[in-house]
Design a protein around this motif. Structure first.
Motif, PDB file in Angstrom:
ATOM      1  N   SER A 275      12.763 -19.714 -14.648  1.00  0.00           N
ATOM      2  CA  SER A 275      11.501 -18.868 -12.965  1.00  0.00           C
ATOM      3  C   SER A 275      10.721 -19.987 -13.435  1.00  0.00           C
ATOM      4  N   ASP A 276       9.808 -20.697 -12.859  1.00  0.00           N
ATOM      5  CA  ASP A 276       8.517 -20.566 -12.683  1.00  0.00           C
ATOM      6  C   ASP A 276       7.152 -19.769 -12.658  1.00  0.00           C
ATOM      7  N   ARG A 277       6.207 -20.123 -12.989  1.00  0.00           N
ATOM      8  CA  ARG A 277       4.789 -19.718 -12.999  1.00  0.00           C
ATOM      9  C   ARG A 277       4.245 -19.111 -12.264  1.00  0.00           C
ATOM     10  N   LYS A 278       4.373 -19.742 -10.291  1.00  0.00           N
ATOM     11  CA  LYS A 278       4.612 -20.473  -8.998  1.00  0.00           C
ATOM     12  C   LYS A 278       4.801 -18.455  -8.542  1.00  0.00           C
ATOM     13  N   THR A 279       6.324 -18.265  -9.444  1.00  0.00           N
ATOM     14  CA  THR A 279       6.880 -16.799  -8.604  1.00  0.00           C
ATOM     15  C   THR A 279       5.978 -15.973  -8.634  1.00  0.00           C
ATOM     16  N   PHE A 280       5.772 -15.828 -10.608  1.00  0.00           N
ATOM     17  CA  PHE A 280       5.120 -14.888 -11.755  1.00  0.00           C
ATOM     18  C   PHE A 280       3.341 -14.263 -10.240  1.00  0.00           C
ATOM     19  N   ASP A 281       3.371 -15.493 -10.019  1.00  0.00           N
ATOM     20  CA  ASP A 281       1.898 -15.602  -9.411  1.00  0.00           C
ATOM     21  C   ASP A 281       1.578 -15.239  -7.782  1.00  0.00           C
ATOM     22  N   ARG A 282       3.013 -15.674  -7.258  1.00  0.00           N
ATOM     23  CA  ARG A 282       3.197 -15.149  -5.641  1.00  0.00           C
ATOM     24  C   ARG A 282       2.631 -14.257  -5.455  1.00  0.00           C
ATOM     25  N   MET A 283       3.963 -13.123  -6.858  1.00  0.00           N
ATOM     26  CA  MET A 283       4.777 -11.802  -5.988  1.00  0.00           C
ATOM     27  C   MET A 283       3.078 -10.725  -6.986  1.00  0.00           C
ATOM     28  N   HIS A 284       2.762 -11.162  -8.002  1.00  0.00           N
ATOM     29  CA  HIS A 284       2.320 -10.386  -8.662  1.00  0.00           C
ATOM     30  C   HIS A 284       1.108  -9.162  -8.031  1.00  0.00           C
ATOM     31  N   PRO A 285       0.257  -9.827  -7.106  1.00  0.00           N
ATOM     32  CA  PRO A 285      -1.053  -9.184  -6.436  1.00  0.00           C
ATOM     33  C   PRO A 285      -0.040  -7.744  -5.993  1.00  0.00           C
ATOM     34  N   THR A 286       0.493  -8.455  -5.189  1.00  0.00           N
ATOM     35  CA  THR A 286       0.922  -7.219  -4.219  1.00  0.00           C
ATOM     36  C   THR A 286       1.989  -6.044  -5.268  1.00  0.00           C
ATOM     37  N   LEU A 287       2.972  -6.568  -5.909  1.00  0.00           N
ATOM     38  CA  LEU A 287       3.062  -5.364  -6.985  1.00  0.00           C
ATOM     39  C   LEU A 287       2.360  -4.809  -7.916  1.00  0.00           C
ATOM     40  N   ARG A 288       1.216  -5.430  -8.111  1.00  0.00           N
ATOM     41  CA  ARG A 288       0.294  -5.282  -9.360  1.00  0.00           C
ATOM     42  C   ARG A 288      -0.393  -3.834  -8.085  1.00  0.00           C
ATOM     43  N   ARG A 289      -0.774  -4.574  -6.788  1.00  0.00           N
ATOM     44  CA  ARG A 289      -1.227  -3.535  -5.635  1.00  0.00           C
ATOM     45  C   ARG A 289      -0.347  -1.407  -5.490  1.00  0.00           C
ATOM     46  N   ASN A 290       0.616  -2.514  -5.419  1.00  0.00           N
ATOM     47  CA  ASN A 290       1.646  -1.063  -5.313  1.00  0.00           C
ATOM     48  C   ASN A 290       2.040  -0.205  -6.774  1.00  0.00           C
ATOM     49  N   TYR A 291       2.088  -0.900  -7.996  1.00  0.00           N
ATOM     50  CA  TYR A 291       1.696   0.229  -8.968  1.00  0.00           C
ATOM     51  C   TYR A 291       0.163   0.912  -9.366  1.00  0.00           C
ATOM     52  N   ARG A 292      -0.260   0.447  -8.177  1.00  0.00           N
ATOM     53  CA  ARG A 292      -2.207   0.423  -9.104  1.00  0.00           C
ATOM     54  C   ARG A 292      -1.972   2.357  -9.412  1.00  0.00           C
ATOM     55  N   GLY A 293      -3.443   2.362 -10.730  1.00  0.00           N
ATOM     56  CA  GLY A 293      -2.614   3.435 -10.724  1.00  0.00           C
ATOM     57  C   GLY A 293      -2.158   3.690 -11.994  1.00  0.00           C
TER      58      GLY A 293
END
Ligand code: NAD
Ligand code: ZN
Length: 356
Positions: A275-293
């Motif tokens: 895949s490319d970096r775009k997909t990682f960057d696009r989803m990372h903020p939301t995913l990270r928010r969900n595993y915060r803590g």
């Protein structure tokens, strides 16, 4: 609001109903032929709503992983038989995934198969596991090693039950909602990502995304109920999520581990050129928010890789099979060498990426 839809399964169609005050429906069932298996916390929190409940038997279960081990099954079977359980009787499950797995497994095996009905009470169960037929039982400390495909006869979803859910259980369910929308495609993921905050604040918004997640899942399980083909993309975030859970002795709720597993899948897919970096960057903020803590959670790498290898579905003869995003950002099943670059990409993820 009352809505419903049908899921086709190998044992015939079953209805999924959305209704307020769904527990009151239990009063209408023929009491002397139903046997209830209920989460102890629900029995306690909703004692008032359940005060009219009449059943041939009620088994109250503390929802921990030990409760769904093979070793516990004789207890449930003995209880049911003592209370006169017969083949034409029905089991009623009220609770989350643990109560679902116990009841579904008993329904599959008692008297070679009896009917069961499900009232899911966790977000994970309402938005994901309540359809799809699977039961998964632990044997000792081996997780989910025994199972069947045994759909319920009906599912009754009352979203208002979720107001009492702990925050981490809510986020665990949101993890599966994010997964299902990511499988649908980048637009669907973006849509749920932009509603992220409101999922925790607005029951109507949450209900809409639960329905949407089930509609997406319905298409896959009707096409491939037995998980031999198209349904396998639902393992997105799970190959790595399970290994994260195992490596950390299950100190992270399942759906939250799945969000981290998706993030890791996106990262290594980019690093390895699937895949490319775009997909990682696009989803990372939301995913990270969900595993915060949990972003600082230490995942011992040796145990992580051992867990990956342990699961024969994933690694064999120097190859790994995983669900990774492709160039269009959609998760697909990929088989690739479990080589040095693969191990390096995983290592690099755990060494920094989650904090960024
Ligand atoms: N069979 C399947 O298809 C499938 C799919 C996914 C997960 N699972 C299994 O499900 C289990 C996880 O299930 P889960 O996340 O739904 O939760 P759970 O059943 O483990 O329950 C989580 C916690 O929430 C509490 N709870 C449940 N409903 C509540 C409510 N309305 N208000 C307050 N507290 C409530 C429970 O008492 C428990 O403490 C795992 O064992 C997993 O393997 C099965
Ligand atoms: Zn899951």
């Amino acid at each position: 609001v009352s809505e419903s839809f049908v899921v086709k399964s190998h044992t015939g169609p079953y209805q999924v109903h959305f209704e307020q005050g769904a527990l009151a429906r239990l009063n209408a069932l023929v009491a002397d032929t139903i046997h209830v298996i209920i989460d102890a916390r629900i029995a306690d929190l909703y004692a008032q709503a359940l005060s009219e409940l009449r059943a041939a038997s009620v088994t109250t279960v503390e929802a921990d992983e030990r409760a769904k081990t093979l070793e516990q099954m004789p207890l449930y079977v003995g209880n049911l038989l003592e209370k006169g359980f017969r083949r034409h009787h029905r089991l009623v499950a009220i609770g989350g995934g643990i109560i679902q797995d116990i009841t579904c497994f008993l329904a599959a095996t008692m008297m070679r198969g009896v009917d069961w009905v499900f009232f899911p009470t966790t977000l994970l169960a309402q938005a994901d596991s309540c359809i799809g037929s699977k039961s998964s039982i632990n044997v000792g400390s081996f997780k989910n090693v025994l199972g069947t495909f045994t759909p319920p006869r009906a599912v009754y979803i009352d979203v208002s039950l979720l107001t009492t859910l702990d925050e981490r259980d809510a986020r665990s369910g949101v993890g599966e909602i994010l997964k299902v929308h990511a499988i649908e495609g980048p637009d669907a993921f973006q849509d749920v990502a932009s509603a992220y905050e409101r999922l925790f604040q607005d029951e109507t918004v949450l209900a809409r995304y639960i329905q949407r997640a089930l509609q997406i899942k319905k298409r896959f399980i009707e096409d491939d109920e037995f998980d031999r083909g198209s349904r396998q993309v639902f393992n997105y975030g799970h190959t790595f999520g399970h290994a994260i859970e195992a490596a950390t002795e299950f100190s992270i709720p399942h759906g939250i581990a799945v969000t981290m597993g998706m993030d890791l899948a996106n990262f290594i897919a980019w690093r390895l050129g699937h895949s490319d970096r775009k997909t990682f960057d696009r989803m990372h903020p939301t995913l990270r928010r969900n595993y915060r803590g949990y972003e600082g959670l230490t995942v011992p790498l040796d145990r992580f890789f051992t867990a990956l290898q342990h699961d024969k579905k994933n690694i064999g003869q120097g190859e790994i099979t995983a669900i990774l995003p492709d160039m269009s950002g959609c998760p697909v099943r990929i088989r690739r060498p479990a080589d040095e670059p693969f191990y390096a990409a995983c290592t690099s993820y755990f060494e920094g990426c989650r904090l960024a």
